[in-house]
Design a protein around this motif. Structure first.
Motif, PDB file in Angstrom:
ATOM      1  N   LEU A   4      29.276   2.278  51.732  1.00 43.30           N
ATOM      2  CA  LEU A   4      30.365   1.754  50.899  1.00 43.30           C
ATOM      3  C   LEU A   4      30.820   0.383  51.379  1.00 43.30           C
ATOM      4  N   LEU A   5      30.905   0.222  52.686  1.00 50.24           N
ATOM      5  CA  LEU A   5      31.304  -1.062  53.253  1.00 50.24           C
ATOM      6  C   LEU A   5      30.269  -2.139  52.926  1.00 50.24           C
ATOM      7  N   ARG A   6      28.992  -1.771  53.019  1.00 48.91           N
ATOM      8  CA  ARG A   6      27.921  -2.723  52.703  1.00 48.91           C
ATOM      9  C   ARG A   6      27.982  -3.138  51.238  1.00 48.91           C
ATOM     10  N   GLN A   7      28.198  -2.176  50.341  1.00 45.13           N
ATOM     11  CA  GLN A   7      28.293  -2.495  48.914  1.00 45.13           C
ATOM     12  C   GLN A   7      29.492  -3.395  48.632  1.00 45.13           C
ATOM     13  N   TRP A   8      30.614  -3.131  49.283  1.00 45.02           N
ATOM     14  CA  TRP A   8      31.807  -3.940  49.075  1.00 45.02           C
ATOM     15  C   TRP A   8      31.572  -5.377  49.537  1.00 45.02           C
ATOM     16  N   LEU A   9      31.004  -5.526  50.736  1.00 41.02           N
ATOM     17  CA  LEU A   9      30.733  -6.881  51.242  1.00 41.02           C
ATOM     18  C   LEU A   9      29.739  -7.621  50.361  1.00 41.02           C
ATOM     19  N   THR A  10      28.738  -6.904  49.861  1.00 45.49           N
ATOM     20  CA  THR A  10      27.763  -7.530  48.959  1.00 45.49           C
ATOM     21  C   THR A  10      28.445  -7.999  47.675  1.00 45.49           C
ATOM     22  N   GLY A  11      29.317  -7.170  47.124  1.00 47.25           N
ATOM     23  CA  GLY A  11      30.038  -7.542  45.905  1.00 47.25           C
ATOM     24  C   GLY A  11      30.932  -8.757  46.112  1.00 47.25           C
ATOM     25  N   VAL A  12      31.667  -8.785  47.221  1.00 54.62           N
ATOM     26  CA  VAL A  12      32.551  -9.927  47.513  1.00 54.62           C
ATOM     27  C   VAL A  12      31.712 -11.191  47.724  1.00 54.62           C
ATOM     28  N   THR A  13      30.608 -11.072  48.439  1.00 55.02           N
ATOM     29  CA  THR A  13      29.746 -12.239  48.693  1.00 55.02           C
ATOM     30  C   THR A  13      29.150 -12.772  47.400  1.00 55.02           C
ATOM     31  N   CYS A  14      28.656 -11.886  46.538  1.00 53.21           N
ATOM     32  CA  CYS A  14      28.087 -12.316  45.249  1.00 53.21           C
ATOM     33  C   CYS A  14      29.154 -13.004  44.391  1.00 53.21           C
ATOM     34  N   ALA A  15      30.349 -12.430  44.368  1.00 54.45           N
ATOM     35  CA  ALA A  15      31.434 -13.036  43.591  1.00 54.45           C
ATOM     36  C   ALA A  15      31.772 -14.413  44.138  1.00 54.45           C
ATOM     37  N   ALA A  16      31.809 -14.561  45.463  1.00 56.89           N
ATOM     38  CA  ALA A  16      32.118 -15.859  46.071  1.00 56.89           C
ATOM     39  C   ALA A  16      31.039 -16.887  45.746  1.00 56.89           C
ATOM     40  N   ILE A  17      29.775 -16.479  45.764  1.00 53.06           N
ATOM     41  CA  ILE A  17      28.678 -17.406  45.436  1.00 53.06           C
ATOM     42  C   ILE A  17      28.758 -17.836  43.971  1.00 53.06           C
ATOM     43  N   ILE A  18      29.031 -16.885  43.075  1.00 52.08           N
ATOM     44  CA  ILE A  18      29.135 -17.217  41.640  1.00 52.08           C
ATOM     45  C   ILE A  18      30.308 -18.161  41.400  1.00 52.08           C
ATOM     46  N   VAL A  19      31.443 -17.908  42.053  1.00 48.92           N
ATOM     47  CA  VAL A  19      32.617 -18.769  41.884  1.00 48.92           C
ATOM     48  C   VAL A  19      32.321 -20.171  42.425  1.00 48.92           C
ATOM     49  N   ALA A  20      31.688 -20.245  43.580  1.00 46.94           N
ATOM     50  CA  ALA A  20      31.365 -21.560  44.161  1.00 46.94           C
ATOM     51  C   ALA A  20      30.368 -22.316  43.280  1.00 46.94           C
ATOM     52  N   LEU A  21      29.361 -21.622  42.759  1.00 46.65           N
ATOM     53  CA  LEU A  21      28.371 -22.251  41.884  1.00 46.65           C
ATOM     54  C   LEU A  21      29.021 -22.745  40.587  1.00 46.65           C
ATOM     55  N   ALA A  22      29.881 -21.923  39.985  1.00 50.85           N
ATOM     56  CA  ALA A  22      30.563 -22.310  38.747  1.00 50.85           C
ATOM     57  C   ALA A  22      31.493 -23.499  39.005  1.00 50.85           C
ATOM     58  N   ASP A  23      32.176 -23.499  40.153  1.00 50.33           N
ATOM     59  CA  ASP A  23      33.089 -24.592  40.488  1.00 50.33           C
ATOM     60  C   ASP A  23      32.327 -25.907  40.635  1.00 50.33           C
ATOM     61  N   SER A  24      31.137 -25.828  41.229  1.00 51.73           N
ATOM     62  CA  SER A  24      30.376 -27.071  41.428  1.00 51.73           C
ATOM     63  C   SER A  24      29.778 -27.594  40.120  1.00 51.73           C
ATOM     64  N   LEU A  25      29.563 -26.711  39.139  1.00 53.58           N
ATOM     65  CA  LEU A  25      28.977 -27.130  37.873  1.00 53.58           C
ATOM     66  C   LEU A  25      30.000 -27.585  36.836  1.00 53.58           C
ATOM     67  N   MET A  26      31.271 -27.296  37.052  1.00 53.96           N
ATOM     68  CA  MET A  26      32.312 -27.619  36.079  1.00 53.96           C
ATOM     69  C   MET A  26      32.725 -29.090  36.164  1.00 53.96           C
ATOM     70  N   ALA A  27      33.085 -29.593  34.991  1.00 52.05           N
ATOM     71  CA  ALA A  27      33.616 -30.959  34.934  1.00 52.05           C
ATOM     72  C   ALA A  27      35.052 -30.942  35.441  1.00 52.05           C
ATOM     73  N   GLY A  28      35.565 -32.071  35.846  1.00 50.30           N
ATOM     74  CA  GLY A  28      36.907 -32.175  36.380  1.00 50.30           C
ATOM     75  C   GLY A  28      37.971 -31.980  35.318  1.00 50.30           C
ATOM     76  N   GLY A  29      39.221 -31.982  35.734  1.00 48.47           N
ATOM     77  CA  GLY A  29      40.348 -31.916  34.811  1.00 48.47           C
ATOM     78  C   GLY A  29      40.803 -30.483  34.564  1.00 48.47           C
ATOM     79  N   THR A  30      41.259 -30.265  33.326  1.00 49.42           N
ATOM     80  CA  THR A  30      41.852 -28.988  32.948  1.00 49.42           C
ATOM     81  C   THR A  30      40.823 -27.864  32.984  1.00 49.42           C
ATOM     82  N   VAL A  31      39.602 -28.165  32.577  1.00 46.04           N
ATOM     83  CA  VAL A  31      38.546 -27.144  32.570  1.00 46.04           C
ATOM     84  C   VAL A  31      38.293 -26.636  33.989  1.00 46.04           C
TER      85      VAL A  31
END
Length: 163
Positions: A4-31
């Motif tokens: 369960l701990l491994r699954q939780w850490l994997t989920g948090v890590t995947c979410a962090a990678i997706i958020v970081a990737l989306a943040d780097s691909l987004m244009a500046g400003g309100t979006v």
């Protein structure tokens, strides 16, 4: 648990990678601000997901089961303690009665049993001391009258002899 701990850490890590990737691909400003807010909420959801999935009914049942399993052991210990106290107090009572009657006793050992309703009571007695036959009979009658321990369950010992 480790799975369960491994699954939780994997989920948090995947979410962090997706958020970081989306943040780097987004244009500046309100979006970008809205994207960061959405990414933060996604990361928060990944972190608290195990807490939301806890089965409180099962957790409560397992806690209750642990409490119920510990009750018989506590009751048994309490019953043993009650038997010991009743035995000691009854022995002290017999020694006092012997002294009142002018009989010399060294020691009194009382054995207790438990009634059907769970109440301990004295069932037999061993009296140690040098006593005449008359003193034994006098004390024996007193024990039977006061404590309802029949003569058959009273033992008198004098220097290793039983009477």
């Amino acid at each position: 648990m480790m799975e369960l701990l491994r699954q939780w850490l994997t989920g948090v890590t995947c979410a962090a990678i997706i958020v970081a990737l989306a943040d780097s691909l987004m244009a500046g400003g309100t979006v970008r601000k809205i994207g960061r807010l959405a990414g933060g909420l996604l990361l928060l959801a990944a972190v608290v997901k195990p807490v939301l999935e806890v089965d409180l009914a099962a957790l409560s049942a397992s806690t209750m089961r642990l409490e119920v399993e510990s009750v018989p052991a506590a009751e048994e210990a309490g019953l043993d303690m009650m038997k010991s106290i009743i035995g000691e107090e009854t022995g002290a009572y017999i020694l006092d009665k012997a002294t009142e009657l002018g009989i010399s006793c060294r020691e009194v050992r009382v054995t207790c049993a438990v009634e059907e309703n769970g109440v301990p009571y004295p069932v037999s007695v061993v009296v140690l001391g040098d006593m005449t036959q008359e003193e034994q009979e006098l004390l024996s009658r007193r024990i039977e009258a006061d404590l309802a321990i029949p003569v058959e369950r009273q033992t008198y010992k004098s220097g290793g002899e039983e009477g």
